[in-house]
Design a protein around this motif. Structure first.
Motif, PDB file in Angstrom:
ATOM      1  N   GLY A 143     -23.631   8.891  23.021  1.00 11.06           N
ATOM      2  CA  GLY A 143     -24.572   8.010  23.680  1.00 11.06           C
ATOM      3  C   GLY A 143     -24.990   6.799  22.880  1.00 11.06           C
ATOM      4  N   TYR A 144     -24.495   6.646  21.678  1.00 10.80           N
ATOM      5  CA  TYR A 144     -24.869   5.474  20.888  1.00 10.80           C
ATOM      6  C   TYR A 144     -24.230   4.226  21.465  1.00 10.80           C
ATOM      7  N   GLY A 145     -24.932   3.136  21.388  1.00 10.85           N
ATOM      8  CA  GLY A 145     -24.382   1.854  21.807  1.00 10.85           C
ATOM      9  C   GLY A 145     -24.206   1.697  23.294  1.00 10.85           C
ATOM     10  N   GLY A 146     -24.747   2.600  24.083  1.00  7.79           N
ATOM     11  CA  GLY A 146     -24.563   2.496  25.522  1.00  7.79           C
ATOM     12  C   GLY A 146     -23.103   2.671  25.888  1.00  7.79           C
ATOM     13  N   SER A 147     -22.620   1.884  26.808  1.00  5.85           N
ATOM     14  CA  SER A 147     -21.247   2.064  27.259  1.00  5.85           C
ATOM     15  C   SER A 147     -20.346   0.891  26.892  1.00  5.85           C
ATOM     16  N   VAL A 177     -17.865   1.984   3.150  1.00 10.20           N
ATOM     17  CA  VAL A 177     -18.262   2.314   4.514  1.00 10.20           C
ATOM     18  C   VAL A 177     -17.011   2.309   5.386  1.00 10.20           C
ATOM     19  N   ASP A 178     -16.823   3.383   6.157  1.00 10.56           N
ATOM     20  CA  ASP A 178     -15.641   3.491   7.009  1.00 10.56           C
ATOM     21  C   ASP A 178     -15.857   2.978   8.427  1.00 10.56           C
ATOM     22  N   GLY A 179     -17.102   2.951   8.874  1.00 13.22           N
ATOM     23  CA  GLY A 179     -17.360   2.493  10.226  1.00 13.22           C
ATOM     24  C   GLY A 179     -18.825   2.170  10.430  1.00 13.22           C
ATOM     25  N   VAL A 180     -19.093   1.518  11.532  1.00 17.27           N
ATOM     26  CA  VAL A 180     -20.469   1.176  11.889  1.00 17.27           C
ATOM     27  C   VAL A 180     -20.634   1.398  13.392  1.00 17.27           C
ATOM     28  N   ILE A 181     -21.783   1.954  13.749  1.00 16.15           N
ATOM     29  CA  ILE A 181     -22.090   2.276  15.145  1.00 16.15           C
ATOM     30  C   ILE A 181     -23.383   1.569  15.515  1.00 16.15           C
ATOM     31  N   LEU A 216     -29.501  -3.552  18.019  1.00 16.86           N
ATOM     32  CA  LEU A 216     -30.683  -3.839  17.216  1.00 16.86           C
ATOM     33  C   LEU A 216     -30.698  -3.059  15.907  1.00 16.86           C
ATOM     34  N   ASP A 217     -30.086  -1.904  15.891  1.00 11.89           N
ATOM     35  CA  ASP A 217     -30.022  -1.109  14.669  1.00 11.89           C
ATOM     36  C   ASP A 217     -28.626  -0.529  14.545  1.00 11.89           C
ATOM     37  N   ARG A 218     -28.197  -0.340  13.320  1.00 10.68           N
ATOM     38  CA  ARG A 218     -26.841   0.143  13.070  1.00 10.68           C
ATOM     39  C   ARG A 218     -26.868   1.394  12.222  1.00 10.68           C
ATOM     40  N   ILE A 219     -25.881   2.246  12.452  1.00 11.75           N
ATOM     41  CA  ILE A 219     -25.673   3.450  11.655  1.00 11.75           C
ATOM     42  C   ILE A 219     -24.318   3.300  10.994  1.00 11.75           C
ATOM     43  N   TYR A 220     -24.288   3.423   9.693  1.00 11.34           N
ATOM     44  CA  TYR A 220     -23.049   3.292   8.935  1.00 11.34           C
ATOM     45  C   TYR A 220     -22.451   4.663   8.671  1.00 11.34           C
TER      46      TYR A 220
END
Length: 130
Positions: free
Chosen positions: A2-6, A22-26, A33-37
């Motif tokens: 459900g992160y980032g909507g669709s 860092v391998d990716g960002v969500i 507005l906010d990111r998870i690495y």
């Protein structure tokens, strides 16, 4: 999950040399507005991810000005690694191989149904006389 909507750009794979650990960002929300690495390590089941690897990831997050990260491994985390993240100002989630498998099953990622079981019960209304 459900992160980032669709929208299609909700997650991006970085994971190359020069990725700053860092391998990716969500995107946590649809607006970004906010990111998870994310950092991912594919290790043999008997090889644990230690505190130095987790500490390196946290250092990368600090360098990016990030406050949230997920460290995923196919193996396990050492006790010092797990203890280290408990005392940080950043929110770091450790996902070991068992938890990763649970999440994959729960969200249907990388899995498929091999057999479905149908359970039947008696419909008591069927036997009611009118």
């Amino acid at each position: 999950m459900g992160y980032g909507g669709s929208h299609e750009d909700a997650a991006r794979r970085l994971g190359r040399s020069g990725d700053n650990g860092v391998d990716g960002v969500i995107d946590e929300d649809r607006l970004g507005l906010d990111r998870i690495y994310v950092q991912a390590k594919r290790y043999a089941p008997h090889v644990s991810v230690g505190r130095p690897e987790v500490q390196g990831f946290v250092g990368s997050l600090v360098g990016l000005g990030a406050g949230k990260g997920v460290f995923v491994t196919t193996s396990i985390f050492s006790a010092p690694a797990a203890d280290f993240v408990r005392h940080l100002p950043q929110r770091i989630i450790l996902v070991d191989g068992d938890r990763l498998a649970e999440l994959m099953i729960e969200h249907g990622v990388g899995v498929r149904v091999s057999r479905a079981v149908e359970v039947k019960r008696i419909d008591e209304d069927f036997f009611v006389e009118e």
